[in-house]
Design a protein around this motif. Structure first.
Motif, PDB file in Angstrom:
ATOM      1  N   GLY A  83      -8.098  -0.739   5.024  1.00  0.00           N
ATOM      2  CA  GLY A  83      -6.809  -0.216   4.612  1.00  0.00           C
ATOM      3  C   GLY A  83      -6.669  -0.425   3.125  1.00  0.00           C
ATOM      4  O   GLY A  83      -7.191  -1.396   2.574  1.00  0.00           O
ATOM      5  N   CYS A  84      -6.015   0.486   2.425  1.00  0.00           N
ATOM      6  CA  CYS A  84      -5.850   0.368   0.982  1.00  0.00           C
ATOM      7  C   CYS A  84      -4.428   0.778   0.598  1.00  0.00           C
ATOM      8  O   CYS A  84      -3.757   1.512   1.325  1.00  0.00           O
ATOM      9  CB  CYS A  84      -6.883   1.192   0.210  1.00  0.00           C
ATOM     10  N   GLU A  85      -3.981   0.281  -0.561  1.00  0.00           N
ATOM     11  CA  GLU A  85      -2.590   0.494  -0.954  1.00  0.00           C
ATOM     12  C   GLU A  85      -2.305   1.940  -1.353  1.00  0.00           C
ATOM     13  O   GLU A  85      -1.161   2.385  -1.341  1.00  0.00           O
ATOM     14  CB  GLU A  85      -2.213  -0.447  -2.086  1.00  0.00           C
ATOM     15  N   ARG A  86      -3.332   2.694  -1.739  1.00  0.00           N
ATOM     16  CA  ARG A  86      -3.171   4.111  -2.032  1.00  0.00           C
ATOM     17  C   ARG A  86      -4.500   4.814  -1.767  1.00  0.00           C
ATOM     18  O   ARG A  86      -5.547   4.163  -1.744  1.00  0.00           O
ATOM     19  CB  ARG A  86      -2.715   4.340  -3.471  1.00  0.00           C
ATOM     20  N   PRO A  87      -4.491   6.129  -1.560  1.00  0.00           N
ATOM     21  CA  PRO A  87      -5.737   6.826  -1.220  1.00  0.00           C
ATOM     22  C   PRO A  87      -6.742   6.784  -2.372  1.00  0.00           C
ATOM     23  O   PRO A  87      -6.475   7.295  -3.463  1.00  0.00           O
ATOM     24  CB  PRO A  87      -5.275   8.266  -0.947  1.00  0.00           C
ATOM     25  N   VAL A  88      -7.880   6.172  -2.150  1.00  0.00           N
ATOM     26  CA  VAL A  88      -8.957   6.112  -3.147  1.00  0.00           C
ATOM     27  C   VAL A  88     -10.295   6.182  -2.424  1.00  0.00           C
ATOM     28  O   VAL A  88     -10.385   5.841  -1.247  1.00  0.00           O
ATOM     29  CB  VAL A  88      -8.899   4.805  -3.981  1.00  0.00           C
ATOM     30  N   GLU A 108     -14.443   9.192   1.497  1.00  0.00           N
ATOM     31  CA  GLU A 108     -13.432   9.861   0.683  1.00  0.00           C
ATOM     32  C   GLU A 108     -12.178  10.091   1.526  1.00  0.00           C
ATOM     33  O   GLU A 108     -12.268  10.607   2.643  1.00  0.00           O
ATOM     34  CB  GLU A 108     -13.953  11.224   0.190  1.00  0.00           C
ATOM     35  N   PRO A 109     -10.983   9.697   1.021  1.00  0.00           N
ATOM     36  CA  PRO A 109      -9.756   9.956   1.782  1.00  0.00           C
ATOM     37  C   PRO A 109      -9.484  11.454   1.881  1.00  0.00           C
ATOM     38  O   PRO A 109      -9.458  12.167   0.878  1.00  0.00           O
ATOM     39  CB  PRO A 109      -8.678   9.235   0.955  1.00  0.00           C
ATOM     40  N   GLY A 110      -9.287  11.954   3.088  1.00  0.00           N
ATOM     41  CA  GLY A 110      -9.053  13.373   3.287  1.00  0.00           C
ATOM     42  C   GLY A 110      -7.705  13.810   2.744  1.00  0.00           C
ATOM     43  O   GLY A 110      -6.694  13.136   2.951  1.00  0.00           O
ATOM     44  N   GLU A 114      -4.781   9.636   2.868  1.00  0.00           N
ATOM     45  CA  GLU A 114      -5.154   8.666   3.901  1.00  0.00           C
ATOM     46  C   GLU A 114      -5.377   7.278   3.298  1.00  0.00           C
ATOM     47  O   GLU A 114      -6.211   7.104   2.417  1.00  0.00           O
ATOM     48  CB  GLU A 114      -6.408   9.141   4.627  1.00  0.00           C
ATOM     49  N   THR A 115      -4.616   6.302   3.798  1.00  0.00           N
ATOM     50  CA  THR A 115      -4.707   4.933   3.278  1.00  0.00           C
ATOM     51  C   THR A 115      -5.325   3.962   4.275  1.00  0.00           C
ATOM     52  O   THR A 115      -5.300   2.747   4.043  1.00  0.00           O
ATOM     53  CB  THR A 115      -3.309   4.430   2.875  1.00  0.00           C
ATOM     54  N   ALA A 116      -5.852   4.469   5.380  1.00  0.00           N
ATOM     55  CA  ALA A 116      -6.639   3.670   6.317  1.00  0.00           C
ATOM     56  C   ALA A 116      -7.834   4.508   6.728  1.00  0.00           C
ATOM     57  O   ALA A 116      -7.687   5.690   7.061  1.00  0.00           O
ATOM     58  CB  ALA A 116      -5.814   3.274   7.537  1.00  0.00           C
ATOM     59  N   LEU A 117      -9.035   3.907   6.707  1.00  0.00           N
ATOM     60  CA  LEU A 117     -10.259   4.675   6.913  1.00  0.00           C
ATOM     61  C   LEU A 117     -11.168   3.971   7.909  1.00  0.00           C
ATOM     62  O   LEU A 117     -11.466   2.775   7.749  1.00  0.00           O
ATOM     63  CB  LEU A 117     -11.010   4.848   5.584  1.00  0.00           C
ATOM     64  N   LEU A 118     -11.599   4.692   8.937  1.00  0.00           N
ATOM     65  CA  LEU A 118     -12.666   4.212   9.807  1.00  0.00           C
ATOM     66  C   LEU A 118     -13.991   4.442   9.089  1.00  0.00           C
ATOM     67  O   LEU A 118     -14.286   5.569   8.683  1.00  0.00           O
ATOM     68  CB  LEU A 118     -12.661   4.956  11.144  1.00  0.00           C
TER      69      LEU A 118
END
Length: 503
Positions: A83-88, A108-110, A114-118
């Motif tokens: 999880g991240c505070e902003r999409p990066v 890459e956040p779609g 997206e601020t959480a990534l599998l």
């Protein structure tokens, strides 16, 4: 297995214990889920995050999540996520216990939301453990991700980068809400440091992979020469070029975003932290919690980051260099310190007359005539030290209101000062004035310095005219270039004279 994965790619897992790590330009929260074939947890105990650091077969270990596949319950699989505070963009890595990399995957956040990534799925296929790169994102962040996999979230879980940093013993940055101007600049510096570290890591991975592929090619005598050898080397080089191009593209995008943020921020900063061309220098006096002292660049030079210190100065600041060349650097620092604390009075001692431009610009702030005559230096320093001691005593005895803030500037230091002068300077720098006194020393120390000079060097913070420093988050190396007073200074006088200039 030792390769860079793309989304959906899978391969056998060559180790029984794997470490999952991730880096990005912002702080990340690592988490994992032990799920069934429907990608659902059996209970909320199957989620691993900062507040629940372990379940059977999966645990948090420092800045990594460790998966022991032999301990995973039959029929289960593990999802590794961030999880991240902003999409990066996020660079992820799987390693063995010795640190050897077995797989990497850049997520890459779609749609930029997206601020959480599998990131990875570790699963058993027949009798073989395998790993698959995922890349699925959640615009609703960690709450949406946890809920999607069956974790009971009664309220938004406090799974924040700040909390994760506390658990892992890292320095916790100030929350974004309510940041002061200096803190905002440091937050951008942190983002730049992490982005640069991710870029450096990606380039190192690409280089190591190229070396490994070329080395593997020459171990087979039949493939060392001829058309097949050329094809192998060509494929390896193309993969390397693609990885480097992707890393540079991500880094340029991150740097462009930070540069745009800095450009917008500059117009809102107080003069002491703003660029010399900012409209802030034409507005009424605005106090500041910091002063801009220069800029930082990484070796890649994609981005220049403003670098500031708190104001008032908590320690004497020694600007090192040839006195004949320090004028623009010291003048910039003094002008910014005066802008940061309206009402500050300046005491200037400059036996070598190396700060003539500063005198003309800041004359309205002088507490008395500048001292140029070497014979007048002892009396000036002794009188100033006595006055500061009396002021401190008055505050301690009867709680008297302190007078105006004081900035002491000593040019041509320490060659223009004798041993007794140095002792008086120690008295001045160690005066307890509740942040009222700032001291700037300018000059190069001698090789065989006086013992009192050593005391001053120990007490002071050094500002090299040209130097390098390591950032406190990743240890990355940055080139420091000090700020210099511009050649055109008329637009600064409104702030320094205590008046407002109109556009």
């Amino acid at each position: 297995m030792d390769e860079h994965f793309t989304a959906g790619q899978n391969a056998p897992l060559s180790t029984r214990t794997v470490r999952f790590t991730a880096t990005a330009s912002v702080l990340l929260d690592l988490c994992a889920f032990v799920v069934d074939d429907r990608l659902q947890v059996t209970s909320s105990d199957d989620a691993v995050f900062y507040n629940q650091p372990a379940t059977t077969g999966v645990r948090i270990d420092g800045d990594a999540i460790v998966v022991d596949v032999d301990a995973i319950r039959p029929g289960a699989r593990v999802l590794c996520a961030v999880g991240c505070e902003r999409p990066v963009p996020v660079a992820t890595c799987l390693t063995v216990a010795t640190g050897r990399t077995v797989a990497t995957f850049h997520v890459e956040p779609g749609a930029g939301t997206e601020t959480a990534l599998l990131c990875w799925e570790i699963y058993r296929h027949r009798d073989t453990w395998k790993v698959r790169a995922l890349g699925q994102g959640y615009a609703g962040g960690l709450v949406e991700m946890f809920t999607a996999h069956g974790v009971d979230v009664e309220a938004p879980p406090e799974i924040s980068a700040t909390d994760a940093a506390q658990v892992q013993g890292e320095e916790v940055p100030t929350p974004a809400v309510g940041l002061s101007p200096l803190e905002m600049l440091w937050r951008i510096f942190e983002d730049a440091a992490r982005s640069t570290a991710a870029y450096t890591s990606s380039i190192e991975f690409a280089r190591q992979r190229l070396d490994d592929e070329l080395s593997a090619a020459v171990t087979d005598p039949a493939r060392r020469t001829g058309p097949e050898a050329e094809r192998v080397r060509g494929r390896a080089q193309r993969r390397y070029d693609a990885l480097v191009e992707a890393a540079e593209s991500r880094y340029r995008d991150d740097s462009a975003a930070l540069a745009a943020e800095l450009l917008t921020l500059d117009a809102t900063l107080p003069p002491a932290l703003a660029s010399w061309t900012s409209p802030a220098w034409k507005r009424a006096n605005t106090a500041s919690d910091g002063v801009l002292i220069g800029e930082l660049t990484a070796d890649h030079e994609f981005l220049r980051i403003p670098f500031g210190l708190p104001a008032p100065l908590s320690r004497p600041l020694w600007v090192e260099g040839d006195p004949a060349e320090l004028g623009p650097v010291v003048s910039s620092l003094v002008v910014r310190l005066l802008a940061a604390r309206p009402g500050t009075l300046v005491h200037l001692v400059d036996p070598g007359r190396s700060l003539a431009e500063l005198e003309a610009l800041t004359a309205a702030r002088f507490a008395g005539p500048p001292v140029h005559d070497r014979a007048q230096v002892p009396a000036k320093l002794r009188g100033l030290a006595d006055a500061l001691d009396l002021d401190v005593l008055a505050q301690q005895v009867d709680g008297g209101v302190p007078t105006s803030p004081v900035l002491v500037v000593l040019g041509g230091f320490p060659y223009g000062y004798d041993h007794e002068d140095l002792l008086q300077i120690v008295r001045i720098t160690r005066s307890v004035g509740g942040g009222r006194i700032s001291v700037v020393l300018a000059g190069d120390p001698p090789d065989d310095d006086d013992p009192v000079v050593r005391i001053l060097r120990s007490d002071a913070q050094t500002l090299p005219v040209d130097g390098r420093l390591a950032d406190p988050w990743t240890g990355g190396r940055w080139v420091f270039t000090p700020d210099r007073l511009p050649t055109e200074t008329e637009h600064l006088r409104g702030v320094l004279d205590g008046n407002s200039l109109q556009d």
